[in-house]
Design a protein around this motif. Structure first.
Motif, PDB file in Angstrom:
ATOM      1  N   SER A 199       0.977   9.037   3.234  1.00  0.00           N
ATOM      2  CA  SER A 199       0.080   9.320   3.168  1.00  0.00           C
ATOM      3  C   SER A 199      -1.135   9.361   5.300  1.00  0.00           C
ATOM      4  O   SER A 199      -0.637   9.294   5.525  1.00  0.00           O
ATOM      5  CB  SER A 199      -1.461   8.229   2.302  1.00  0.00           C
ATOM      6  OG  SER A 199      -1.483   7.564   3.731  1.00  0.00           O
ATOM      7  N   ASP A 200      -1.779  11.177   4.800  1.00  0.00           N
ATOM      8  CA  ASP A 200      -2.706  11.066   6.083  1.00  0.00           C
ATOM      9  C   ASP A 200      -3.254   9.576   6.324  1.00  0.00           C
ATOM     10  O   ASP A 200      -3.635   8.936   7.629  1.00  0.00           O
ATOM     11  CB  ASP A 200      -3.334  11.651   6.010  1.00  0.00           C
ATOM     12  CG  ASP A 200      -2.400  12.814   5.640  1.00  0.00           C
ATOM     13  OD1 ASP A 200      -1.858  13.167   6.249  1.00  0.00           O
ATOM     14  OD2 ASP A 200      -4.028  14.189   5.020  1.00  0.00           O
ATOM     15  N   ARG A 201      -3.457   8.549   5.122  1.00  0.00           N
ATOM     16  CA  ARG A 201      -4.735   7.393   5.891  1.00  0.00           C
ATOM     17  C   ARG A 201      -3.470   6.523   6.340  1.00  0.00           C
ATOM     18  O   ARG A 201      -4.776   5.372   7.061  1.00  0.00           O
ATOM     19  CB  ARG A 201      -5.710   7.439   4.895  1.00  0.00           C
ATOM     20  CG  ARG A 201      -6.741   8.183   5.219  1.00  0.00           C
ATOM     21  CD  ARG A 201      -7.452   8.122   3.769  1.00  0.00           C
ATOM     22  NE  ARG A 201      -7.431   8.151   2.154  1.00  0.00           N
ATOM     23  CZ  ARG A 201      -7.961   7.607   1.679  1.00  0.00           C
ATOM     24  NH1 ARG A 201      -9.119   6.896   2.214  1.00  0.00           N
ATOM     25  NH2 ARG A 201      -7.410   6.972   0.084  1.00  0.00           N
ATOM     26  N   GLN A 202      -2.624   6.382   5.626  1.00  0.00           N
ATOM     27  CA  GLN A 202      -1.346   4.970   6.171  1.00  0.00           C
ATOM     28  C   GLN A 202      -1.889   4.020   5.652  1.00  0.00           C
ATOM     29  O   GLN A 202      -1.451   3.192   5.222  1.00  0.00           O
ATOM     30  CB  GLN A 202      -1.203   5.054   6.981  1.00  0.00           C
ATOM     31  CG  GLN A 202      -0.886   6.078   8.458  1.00  0.00           C
ATOM     32  CD  GLN A 202       0.568   5.986   7.981  1.00  0.00           C
ATOM     33  OE1 GLN A 202       1.563   5.053   8.421  1.00  0.00           O
ATOM     34  NE2 GLN A 202       1.298   6.997   8.089  1.00  0.00           N
ATOM     35  N   ARG A 203      -2.355   4.087   4.208  1.00  0.00           N
ATOM     36  CA  ARG A 203      -2.678   3.225   2.699  1.00  0.00           C
ATOM     37  C   ARG A 203      -1.133   2.998   2.140  1.00  0.00           C
ATOM     38  O   ARG A 203      -1.476   1.485   1.545  1.00  0.00           O
ATOM     39  CB  ARG A 203      -4.112   3.268   2.277  1.00  0.00           C
ATOM     40  CG  ARG A 203      -4.709   3.955   3.196  1.00  0.00           C
ATOM     41  CD  ARG A 203      -6.309   4.194   2.914  1.00  0.00           C
ATOM     42  NE  ARG A 203      -7.564   3.677   3.714  1.00  0.00           N
ATOM     43  CZ  ARG A 203      -8.631   3.700   3.128  1.00  0.00           C
ATOM     44  NH1 ARG A 203      -9.076   3.027   2.155  1.00  0.00           N
ATOM     45  NH2 ARG A 203      -9.731   3.978   4.791  1.00  0.00           N
ATOM     46  N   ILE A 204      -1.044   4.686   1.827  1.00  0.00           N
ATOM     47  CA  ILE A 204       0.723   4.282   0.950  1.00  0.00           C
ATOM     48  C   ILE A 204       2.211   4.710   1.686  1.00  0.00           C
ATOM     49  O   ILE A 204       1.669   5.247   2.206  1.00  0.00           O
ATOM     50  CB  ILE A 204      -0.167   4.744  -0.162  1.00  0.00           C
ATOM     51  CG1 ILE A 204      -0.638   4.201  -0.695  1.00  0.00           C
ATOM     52  CG2 ILE A 204       1.503   4.767  -1.394  1.00  0.00           C
ATOM     53  CD1 ILE A 204      -1.709   5.512  -2.030  1.00  0.00           C
ATOM     54  N   ASP A 205       2.933   3.592   1.851  1.00  0.00           N
ATOM     55  CA  ASP A 205       3.916   4.173   2.044  1.00  0.00           C
ATOM     56  C   ASP A 205       5.227   3.460   1.402  1.00  0.00           C
ATOM     57  O   ASP A 205       5.066   2.816   0.755  1.00  0.00           O
ATOM     58  CB  ASP A 205       4.137   3.140   3.431  1.00  0.00           C
ATOM     59  CG  ASP A 205       5.033   3.912   4.340  1.00  0.00           C
ATOM     60  OD1 ASP A 205       5.665   5.293   4.073  1.00  0.00           O
ATOM     61  OD2 ASP A 205       5.914   3.599   5.224  1.00  0.00           O
ATOM     62  N   VAL A 206       6.137   4.028   1.251  1.00  0.00           N
ATOM     63  CA  VAL A 206       6.843   4.040   0.562  1.00  0.00           C
ATOM     64  C   VAL A 206       8.898   4.425   1.513  1.00  0.00           C
ATOM     65  O   VAL A 206       9.271   4.894   2.680  1.00  0.00           O
ATOM     66  CB  VAL A 206       7.594   4.986  -0.329  1.00  0.00           C
ATOM     67  CG1 VAL A 206       9.076   4.983  -1.211  1.00  0.00           C
ATOM     68  CG2 VAL A 206       6.581   5.202  -1.292  1.00  0.00           C
ATOM     69  N   THR A 207       9.543   2.727   1.316  1.00  0.00           N
ATOM     70  CA  THR A 207      11.081   2.933   2.142  1.00  0.00           C
ATOM     71  C   THR A 207      11.354   2.261   1.278  1.00  0.00           C
ATOM     72  O   THR A 207      11.439   2.202   0.298  1.00  0.00           O
ATOM     73  CB  THR A 207      10.361   2.401   3.930  1.00  0.00           C
ATOM     74  OG1 THR A 207      11.897   1.981   4.353  1.00  0.00           O
ATOM     75  CG2 THR A 207      10.167   1.490   3.266  1.00  0.00           C
ATOM     76  N   ARG A 208      12.690   2.236   1.886  1.00  0.00           N
ATOM     77  CA  ARG A 208      14.176   1.542   1.436  1.00  0.00           C
ATOM     78  C   ARG A 208      14.383   0.322   2.022  1.00  0.00           C
ATOM     79  O   ARG A 208      14.347   0.163   3.247  1.00  0.00           O
ATOM     80  CB  ARG A 208      15.439   2.376   0.514  1.00  0.00           C
ATOM     81  CG  ARG A 208      14.835   3.016  -0.173  1.00  0.00           C
ATOM     82  CD  ARG A 208      16.330   3.938  -0.301  1.00  0.00           C
ATOM     83  NE  ARG A 208      17.259   4.420  -1.647  1.00  0.00           N
ATOM     84  CZ  ARG A 208      17.257   5.314  -1.984  1.00  0.00           C
ATOM     85  NH1 ARG A 208      18.031   5.649  -1.170  1.00  0.00           N
ATOM     86  NH2 ARG A 208      17.709   6.692  -2.806  1.00  0.00           N
ATOM     87  N   GLN A 209      14.304  -0.703   1.349  1.00  0.00           N
ATOM     88  CA  GLN A 209      15.103  -2.150   1.952  1.00  0.00           C
ATOM     89  C   GLN A 209      15.853  -2.836   0.804  1.00  0.00           C
ATOM     90  O   GLN A 209      15.739  -3.223  -0.428  1.00  0.00           O
ATOM     91  CB  GLN A 209      13.852  -3.279   2.991  1.00  0.00           C
ATOM     92  CG  GLN A 209      14.529  -3.891   3.165  1.00  0.00           C
ATOM     93  CD  GLN A 209      13.384  -4.758   3.816  1.00  0.00           C
ATOM     94  OE1 GLN A 209      11.867  -4.611   3.627  1.00  0.00           O
ATOM     95  NE2 GLN A 209      13.660  -6.023   4.142  1.00  0.00           N
ATOM     96  N   ASP A 210      17.128  -3.076   1.954  1.00  0.00           N
ATOM     97  CA  ASP A 210      17.971  -3.918   0.684  1.00  0.00           C
ATOM     98  C   ASP A 210      18.673  -3.315  -0.490  1.00  0.00           C
ATOM     99  O   ASP A 210      18.143  -3.981  -1.509  1.00  0.00           O
ATOM    100  CB  ASP A 210      18.195  -5.319   0.559  1.00  0.00           C
ATOM    101  CG  ASP A 210      17.964  -5.989   1.988  1.00  0.00           C
ATOM    102  OD1 ASP A 210      18.502  -5.425   3.303  1.00  0.00           O
ATOM    103  OD2 ASP A 210      17.375  -6.886   1.838  1.00  0.00           O
ATOM    104  N   ARG A 211      18.598  -2.457  -1.148  1.00  0.00           N
ATOM    105  CA  ARG A 211      18.869  -1.318  -2.117  1.00  0.00           C
ATOM    106  C   ARG A 211      18.065  -1.829  -2.880  1.00  0.00           C
ATOM    107  O   ARG A 211      17.640  -1.149  -4.155  1.00  0.00           O
ATOM    108  CB  ARG A 211      20.412  -2.079  -2.503  1.00  0.00           C
ATOM    109  CG  ARG A 211      21.613  -1.479  -1.786  1.00  0.00           C
ATOM    110  CD  ARG A 211      22.254  -2.390  -2.662  1.00  0.00           C
ATOM    111  NE  ARG A 211      22.214  -3.081  -3.465  1.00  0.00           N
ATOM    112  CZ  ARG A 211      22.491  -4.185  -3.562  1.00  0.00           C
ATOM    113  NH1 ARG A 211      23.072  -5.011  -1.947  1.00  0.00           N
ATOM    114  NH2 ARG A 211      22.731  -5.048  -4.381  1.00  0.00           N
ATOM    115  N   VAL A 212      16.317  -1.711  -2.526  1.00  0.00           N
ATOM    116  CA  VAL A 212      15.555  -2.027  -2.907  1.00  0.00           C
ATOM    117  C   VAL A 212      14.256  -0.814  -3.050  1.00  0.00           C
ATOM    118  O   VAL A 212      14.293  -0.957  -1.666  1.00  0.00           O
ATOM    119  CB  VAL A 212      14.906  -3.259  -2.834  1.00  0.00           C
ATOM    120  CG1 VAL A 212      13.124  -3.304  -3.999  1.00  0.00           C
ATOM    121  CG2 VAL A 212      15.648  -3.550  -3.396  1.00  0.00           C
ATOM    122  N   THR A 213      13.820  -0.179  -3.072  1.00  0.00           N
ATOM    123  CA  THR A 213      12.527   0.828  -3.203  1.00  0.00           C
ATOM    124  C   THR A 213      11.670  -0.139  -2.871  1.00  0.00           C
ATOM    125  O   THR A 213      10.674  -0.833  -3.720  1.00  0.00           O
ATOM    126  CB  THR A 213      12.009   2.180  -4.279  1.00  0.00           C
ATOM    127  OG1 THR A 213      13.225   2.875  -4.125  1.00  0.00           O
ATOM    128  CG2 THR A 213      11.406   2.951  -3.765  1.00  0.00           C
TER     129      THR A 213
END
Length: 135
Positions: A3-17
């Motif tokens: 988000s523009d405000r960097q409050r919500i982010d999504v990534t992957r780590q060790d085959r987990v969202t």
């Protein structure tokens, strides 16, 4: 997705969202929070979803509703959905006074959360295999 405000982010780590909620979330963040968790649920390239709340300092009933709705949708799939801390005192109190902490899969750290997602994924896989085996 960030988000523009960097409050919500999504990534992957060790085959987990991994979905990160940061700072304070309220009614104005509801749609974005729900979209992030829904996208995580539909991510077929991973084994489950970890909601990392270590950076979250404030959440209201709207955010709690999004978390509980997403938890139920993940269970219906079935797909692991785990929360990780450490939790800010205000967030821990929200889960405590609402009783939501008793219903949700909660861990104290991201590492513990990742392990729990994989553990639950293994249990779900075994349950589905045994249910499809004719006896």
């Amino acid at each position: 997705m960030v988000s523009d405000r960097q409050r919500i982010d999504v990534t992957r780590q060790d085959r987990v969202t991994v979905v990160f909620f940061r700072d304070d979330l309220d009614l104005t963040d509801e749609a974005e929070a729900y979209l992030a968790l829904s996208g995580a649920r539909r991510d077929t390239g991973t084994t489950g979803t970890l909601l990392d709340l270590a950076g979250l300092t404030f959440a209201d009933s709207t955010t709690l509703n999004v978390i509980l709705r997403s938890y139920n949708e993940h269970r219906a799939e079935p797909r692991p959905f785990v929360l990780s801390g450490p939790y800010h005192p205000a967030i821990a109190r929200l889960f405590e006074i609402t009783g939501a902490g008793e219903a949700l899969e909660m861990t104290g750290s991201r590492h513990e959360g990742l392990l729990r997602v994989h553990e639950l994924h293994g249990l779900i896989g075994r349950d589905q295999t045994s249910a499809s085996d004719p006896q």
